[in-house]
Design an enzyme around this catalytic site. Sequence first.
Site, PDB file in Angstrom:
ATOM      1  N   GLN A 103       0.825  -1.202   0.000  1.00  0.00           N
ATOM      2  CA  GLN A 103       0.000   0.000   0.000  1.00  0.00           C
ATOM      3  C   GLN A 103       0.865   1.261   0.000  1.00  0.00           C
ATOM      4  OE1 GLN A 103      -2.933   0.030   3.118  1.00  0.00           O
ATOM      5  NE2 GLN A 103      -3.851  -1.904   2.470  1.00  0.00           N
ATOM      6  N   HIS A 124      -7.754  -3.335   6.869  1.00  0.00           N
ATOM      7  CA  HIS A 124      -6.779  -3.254   7.961  1.00  0.00           C
ATOM      8  C   HIS A 124      -6.596  -1.771   8.263  1.00  0.00           C
ATOM      9  CE1 HIS A 124      -3.713  -4.439  10.644  1.00  0.00           C
ATOM     10  NE2 HIS A 124      -2.671  -4.509   9.816  1.00  0.00           N
ATOM     11  N   ASP A 208      -5.729  -6.223  15.932  1.00  0.00           N
ATOM     12  CA  ASP A 208      -5.251  -7.148  14.912  1.00  0.00           C
ATOM     13  C   ASP A 208      -3.769  -7.468  15.097  1.00  0.00           C
ATOM     14  OD1 ASP A 208      -6.048  -8.532  12.343  1.00  0.00           O
ATOM     15  OD2 ASP A 208      -4.313  -7.406  11.640  1.00  0.00           O
ATOM     16  N   GLU A 248      -4.797 -33.050  18.796  1.00  0.00           N
ATOM     17  CA  GLU A 248      -6.012 -33.149  19.611  1.00  0.00           C
ATOM     18  C   GLU A 248      -6.681 -31.788  19.758  1.00  0.00           C
ATOM     19  OE1 GLU A 248      -7.541 -34.725  24.011  1.00  0.00           O
ATOM     20  OE2 GLU A 248      -5.471 -35.098  23.366  1.00  0.00           O
TER      21      GLU A 248
END
Length: 348
Positions: A103, A124, A208, A248
């Site tokens: 960006q 974001h 975030d 698990e």
Amino acid sequence: MAKINFGGTEENVVTREEFPLAQALETLKEETIAVIGYGVQGPGQSLNLKDNGFRVIVGQRKNSKSWDKAVADGWVPGKDLFEIEEAAQRGTIVQFLLSDAGQIAAWPVVKKHLTPGKALYFSHGFGITYKERTGIVPPADVDVILIAPKGSGTSLRRMFLQGRGLNSSYAVFQDATGRARERVVALGIGVGSGYLFETTFKKEVYSDLTGERGTLMGAIQGIFAAQYETLRANGHSPSEAFNETVEELTQSLMPLVSENGMDWMYANCSTTAQRGALDWWMKFRDATRPVFQELYREVANGNEAQRSIDANSRPDYREKLEEELEEMRRSELWQAGAAVRKLRPENN
């Protein structure tokens, strides 16, 4: 907008029942949505919007892997796939979904096509919140909005194809047209959100960055490694250590926690597991809370953002990244994981 009680605190949320897809399509019927970037979020968001009936084009650099991926996904050069600058020019809503470093690099090109009345969309809050560091300062006469799906673009697309939705936050940073809120909510529904909850650009990026470095990726990898290495050091086999540490959790317990909550999990395990979990969880909380507090301070003061900008802007960034990922890939923990995954019934 509905007010929902979350653990004693009321929040504003928008559901698909309250703002159905038909309303979203009507809201954006005159809009062309230009999705800039086809990396992490671009594919899922653009394909979901397209499948939902919106007018969508993609902007991506030619002669790149992402361009080739877009073509493979059905986007047609010259029809709905263009170079970044042409897509930004054609779009009335510009979804800026390049990486944070990308960006910064593309901003001068995109900015000159943000003419009055357009909307600039992020997933974001990084570029806007740390604008002193990124240089991303939008014109005053465009809407600046955010939809941040709470998961990867891959998960967003997968859940969409399953008829489900991935929850997203939404924010309005700048309402130049008086339509910013209805635009952002319509886009949130269009990309396939389960429900939308209100935030700000700053809160989105603070949570975030903390989450990615914390329980979503950084902390969980650290805890996996610590438990696995402890079991191995005490004579347990790689298979036993991996199954007890990762398999698990991911294959059995977390799906149940997702469906019913951790309280349900505690109530529906053996009494031995209950006692141990109840006795030890607060010790782990108290041991890790100082690390999370330090992490949040580093996010809030901008140091984490600057580290990301500096690292991701280096010419050899991708080579260094691959070296670090390869080191993790070669670790016994994840070599054991690869072997265990091959043994799952669905892979045989």
